[in-house]
Design a protein around this motif. Structure first.
Motif, short mmCIF file in Angstrom:
data_model
loop_
_atom_site.label_atom_id
_atom_site.label_comp_id
_atom_site.label_asym_id
_atom_site.label_seq_id
_atom_site.Cartn_x
_atom_site.Cartn_y
_atom_site.Cartn_z
N ASP A 89 -3.79 9.11 8.94
CA ASP A 89 -3.46 9.31 7.54
C ASP A 89 -3.74 8.02 6.77
O ASP A 89 -3.10 7.00 7.00
CB ASP A 89 -1.97 9.69 7.43
CG ASP A 89 -1.52 9.89 5.99
OD1 ASP A 89 -2.39 9.87 5.08
OD2 ASP A 89 -0.30 10.06 5.77
N LEU B 189 1.77 -1.35 5.37
CA LEU B 189 2.01 -1.97 4.07
C LEU B 189 0.88 -2.93 3.71
O LEU B 189 0.36 -3.64 4.57
CB LEU B 189 3.34 -2.72 4.07
CG LEU B 189 4.59 -1.91 4.44
CD1 LEU B 189 5.82 -2.80 4.34
CD2 LEU B 189 4.75 -0.68 3.57
N LYS C 147 5.92 -1.35 8.57
CA LYS C 147 7.34 -1.10 8.34
C LYS C 147 7.72 0.11 9.16
O LYS C 147 7.40 1.25 8.80
CB LYS C 147 7.61 -0.86 6.85
CG LYS C 147 9.10 -0.76 6.54
CD LYS C 147 9.35 -0.60 5.05
CE LYS C 147 10.84 -0.53 4.75
NZ LYS C 147 11.11 -0.36 3.30
N LYS D 2 -5.86 1.45 0.94
CA LYS D 2 -4.72 1.12 0.08
C LYS D 2 -5.02 -0.04 -0.85
O LYS D 2 -4.58 -0.06 -2.01
CB LYS D 2 -3.49 0.81 0.95
CG LYS D 2 -2.90 2.02 1.66
CD LYS D 2 -1.53 1.73 2.23
CE LYS D 2 -0.86 3.00 2.72
NZ LYS D 2 0.54 2.79 3.10
N GLU E 155 -2.96 7.25 3.95
CA GLU E 155 -1.84 6.88 3.08
C GLU E 155 -0.56 6.63 3.90
O GLU E 155 0.54 6.66 3.35
CB GLU E 155 -1.57 8.00 2.06
CG GLU E 155 -2.76 8.37 1.19
CD GLU E 155 -3.17 7.24 0.27
OE1 GLU E 155 -2.31 6.40 -0.07
OE2 GLU E 155 -4.35 7.19 -0.12
N ASP E 156 -0.69 6.40 5.18
CA ASP E 156 0.47 6.26 6.05
C ASP E 156 1.44 5.21 5.50
O ASP E 156 1.07 4.05 5.28
CB ASP E 156 0.02 5.85 7.47
CG ASP E 156 1.09 6.13 8.52
OD1 ASP E 156 2.22 5.64 8.35
OD2 ASP E 156 0.81 6.83 9.50
N GLU E 157 2.68 5.61 5.25
CA GLU E 157 3.66 4.73 4.63
C GLU E 157 4.10 3.59 5.53
O GLU E 157 4.70 2.61 5.06
CB GLU E 157 4.88 5.54 4.20
CG GLU E 157 4.58 6.55 3.09
CD GLU E 157 5.81 7.32 2.67
OE1 GLU E 157 6.88 7.12 3.31
OE2 GLU E 157 5.72 8.10 1.70
N ARG E 158 3.81 3.69 6.82
CA ARG E 158 4.22 2.63 7.74
C ARG E 158 3.31 1.40 7.65
O ARG E 158 3.67 0.32 8.13
CB ARG E 158 4.22 3.17 9.18
CG ARG E 158 5.32 4.17 9.46
CD ARG E 158 5.14 4.87 10.78
NE ARG E 158 4.03 5.81 10.75
CZ ARG E 158 3.69 6.61 11.76
NH1 ARG E 158 4.39 6.57 12.89
NH2 ARG E 158 2.67 7.45 11.65
#
Length: 632
Positions: A389, A396, A420, A452, A391-394
């Motif tokens: 993904d 940063l 994170k 990102k 856009e993986d939120e983990r």
């Protein structure tokens, strides 16, 4: 004393069982993979002889029950075939053990002479028995005679048992103890079975006593996890042993040897096995890789082991003096938080990577906690990679602003990565980048951070801030991927960012193949207008010829050169000369690690183009970059 006894107390069931054992051995050999050793041929010959003896024994006893003048020759034939086959089986046993032990020439010659001398004497005596009427014979009245005290087979049976056992005892040091004990005990059991049989005046058990060692040899030397030359077990056995331990407490001692030759490794493996036997009760020794071994012992069975380990290590150093092969030893106590062989082996490698050569390390609770954290990070990295993904939120996006000295404003930034993770929070690059590189997860992370960063650039543009360029670190390892250029260009295109606003930071490669691949990829992307930074100049290699051969735009001087320049005038002149050479060669120079005004002044005097460091900012989330940027 002459009797007609031995054929009367006979049942064919045991001979049929012996035949069944031999057939099962052949079925096993034919249905599974077996290494085609020289001893495998010897094993098959022995198996065939026992099978032949059992079939002949059945035929002989069936014929003698209905003795007539017409079948006397057949009786003699099958009886002789039975006992000659069994005596030759003894010769095969001795040959097998001789090959296994690699006896020296003189001892091997003596054993061969004694073995074949006994066989020849027995065969001659057995064939001559009807003529000289000594031992077994049938007279003119069809009466069977058997001299109990002068029975050749029983005499030579004892002779060969002594010969086999003597050969094993004389070469005991070449045997793995567990194998030696097993073979010895099986021979003893077979001998006792023969003794019990004689006391009950029976002949039923003869062939089955010969098939038992055949079965044991098959298991020990052809299907066991043991390496029969060194006594070590393989990784499958290592995994099974740890699973079988369950809640039992045990200790593991890992030995890593640096670059031993195959001959030295074999010799050391045998030494290691016997070495462990001297200190522990019922230890298991495993050879996990070409240069790594492990010892496991149960704590409850070795309650004084803690006192033994320092002595063991001291004695091990004497082995080092003998072999002069560098080593590392890691000692790990079982822990309920670790599951299975792979985790224990991974813990060993985790600790080993932090050790100096020729040292011993005892694993502590804090090491297991740190390793547990590493396992968790690995699990999350794997999940990030598998999901892919962008856009993986983990993942940063952090950055560190870079000062443009000529304009005295921050016009660019180095993009940095952080993780994170739910259970442990922020994870820094030094903790996860080496793991990601080792497991080939790094390229997925790089694509996510590039994506990102491009989105953040677009966001800053919309807010009206001026950011000329961002630089992103990529691993040289990633450039080996044939899709590297395609992946990078697709992400930049998808975000509608100009190629010239993206720079790739790379460290120089010492590997010739990697260098050529790196050069090809860099030239390809440089052709699209992308920029390249050479990271960490001044740390080690720094081959000027290769730097000139690459499409480099910016040379990043490492923090160590910044410190060196501040040391004294001579050092400053040396670093300044490098900076001037690059500047005149139309490279731009960036000094890293600027932490105070003095660092800044020195680097400005050395005509740097860009400065980066904690004086201006620590790494910050990229959305906070607005605090440093000017309006367009």
């Amino acid at each position: 004393m002459e009797d007609v006894l031995f054929y009367q107390n006979y049942t064919s069931a045991t001979d049929i069982s012996a035949i069944a054992v031999c057939v099962v051995c052949w079925l096993l050999l034919g249905s599974t993979y077996t290494i085609k050793q020289k001893n495998l041929v010897t094993f098959n010959i022995g198996n065939a002889l026992v099978c032949t003896a059992a079939i002949s024994s059945i035929s002989y006893h069936r014929l003698i029950e209905r003795i007539t003048e017409n079948n006397i020759v057949a009786i003699y034939f099958f009886r002789n075939l039975t006992y000659i086959s069994l005596i030759l089986t003894f010769v095969v046993y001795i040959t097998y053990i001789k090959n296994f032990l690699n006896m020296n020439g003189r001892i091997e010659c003596i054993v061969d002479i004694l073995s074949w001398f006994g066989a020849v004497v027995f065969i001659v005596g057995e064939i001559a028995s009807p003529f000289i009427r000594w031992g077994f014979y049938i007279d003119e009245n069809l009466q069977v005679h058997q001299n109990y005290y002068l029975d050749l087979f029983r005499f030579f049976y004892v002779y060969y048992v002594i010969l086999i056992w003597g050969s094993m005892i004389l070469n005991k040091k070449k045997f793995i103890t567990k194998m030696y004990n097993c073979l010895r005990n099986v021979i003893l059991i077979s001998f006792l079975m023969m003794a019990v049989q004689d006391s009950s005046q029976d002949t039923s058990l003869v062939c089955i006593t010969f098939s038992l060692p055949i079965l044991v040899v098959l298991f020990l030397f052809h299907y066991n996890a043991y390496d029969y030359e060194t006594g070590t077990l393989d990784f499958r056995a290592f995994d099974a042993y740890i699973r079988d331990m369950k809640k039992k407490r045990f200790t593991m001692l890992y030995l890593y040897l640096k670059d031993p030759t195959p001959e030295k490794m074999h010799e050391l493996t045998v030494e290691f096995y016997h070495f462990n036997e001297r200190y522990f009760k019922n230890p298991c020794t495993f050879r996990l890789r070409d240069n790594k071994m492990a010892l496991i012992y149960e704590d409850d069975k070795n309650k004084e082991a803690e006192q033994q380990i320092p002595v063991l290590i001291e004695d091990f150093n004497e082995l080092y003096e003998q072999y002069q092969i560098d080593y590392r030893i890691v000692i790990i106590k079982s822990d309920h938080s670790l599951h299975g062989a792979y985790e224990y082996l991974a813990l060993d490698e985790f600790l080993e990577g932090r050790m100096d050569i020729n040292t011993v390390y005892f694993c502590k609770d804090k090491d297991i906690a740190a390793f547990g954290k590493t396992l968790y990070i690995m699990k999350e990295l794997k999940d990030i990679c598998e999901k892919g993904d962008m856009e993986d939120e983990r993942v940063l996006t952090y950055c560190q602003p870079i000062l443009n000295i000529e304009e005295n404003v921050f016009t660019s930034a180095e993009v940095l990565m952080r993780l994170k993770l739910p259970d442990i929070g922020i994870v820094f690059p030094d903790q996860f980048i080496p793991l990601a590189e080792k497991k080939d997860y790094i390229h997925t992370l790089s694509k996510i951070i590039l994506n990102k960063a491009c989105k953040e650039m677009n966001s800053l543009d919309k807010k009206g801030y001026y950011l000329e360029r961002i630089s992103i670190n990529f691993s040289v390892q990633e450039l080996r991927d044939k899709n590297f250029s395609k992946d990078v260009l697709e992400i930049i295109d998808a975000n509608n960012v100009k190629y010239g606003r993206i720079a790739i930071e790379l460290t120089e490669s010492r590997n010739e193949t990697d260098f050529e691949k790196m050069k090809k990829v860099m030239n390809e992307l440089h052709g699209f207008g992308m920029k390249f930074y050479l990271d960490d100049f001044g740390t080690g290699y720094s081959n000027f010829e290769r730097i000139i051969d690459l499409p480099i735009d910016v040379i990043k001087f490492d923090r160590s050169l910044t410190l060196l320049a501040g040391k004294n005038l001579e050092s400053r002149y040396l670093v300044g000369s490098f900076s001037e050479i690059f500047r005149k060669s139309e490279y731009q120079v960036l000094f890293e690690g600027i932490e105070n005004a003095e660092d800044e002044r020195i680097c400005q005097d050395m005509q740097a183009h860009f400065l980066q460091g904690y004086k201006y900012s620590k790494p910050i989330p990229m959305e906070q970059l607005t605090e440093f940027l000017s309006p367009k």
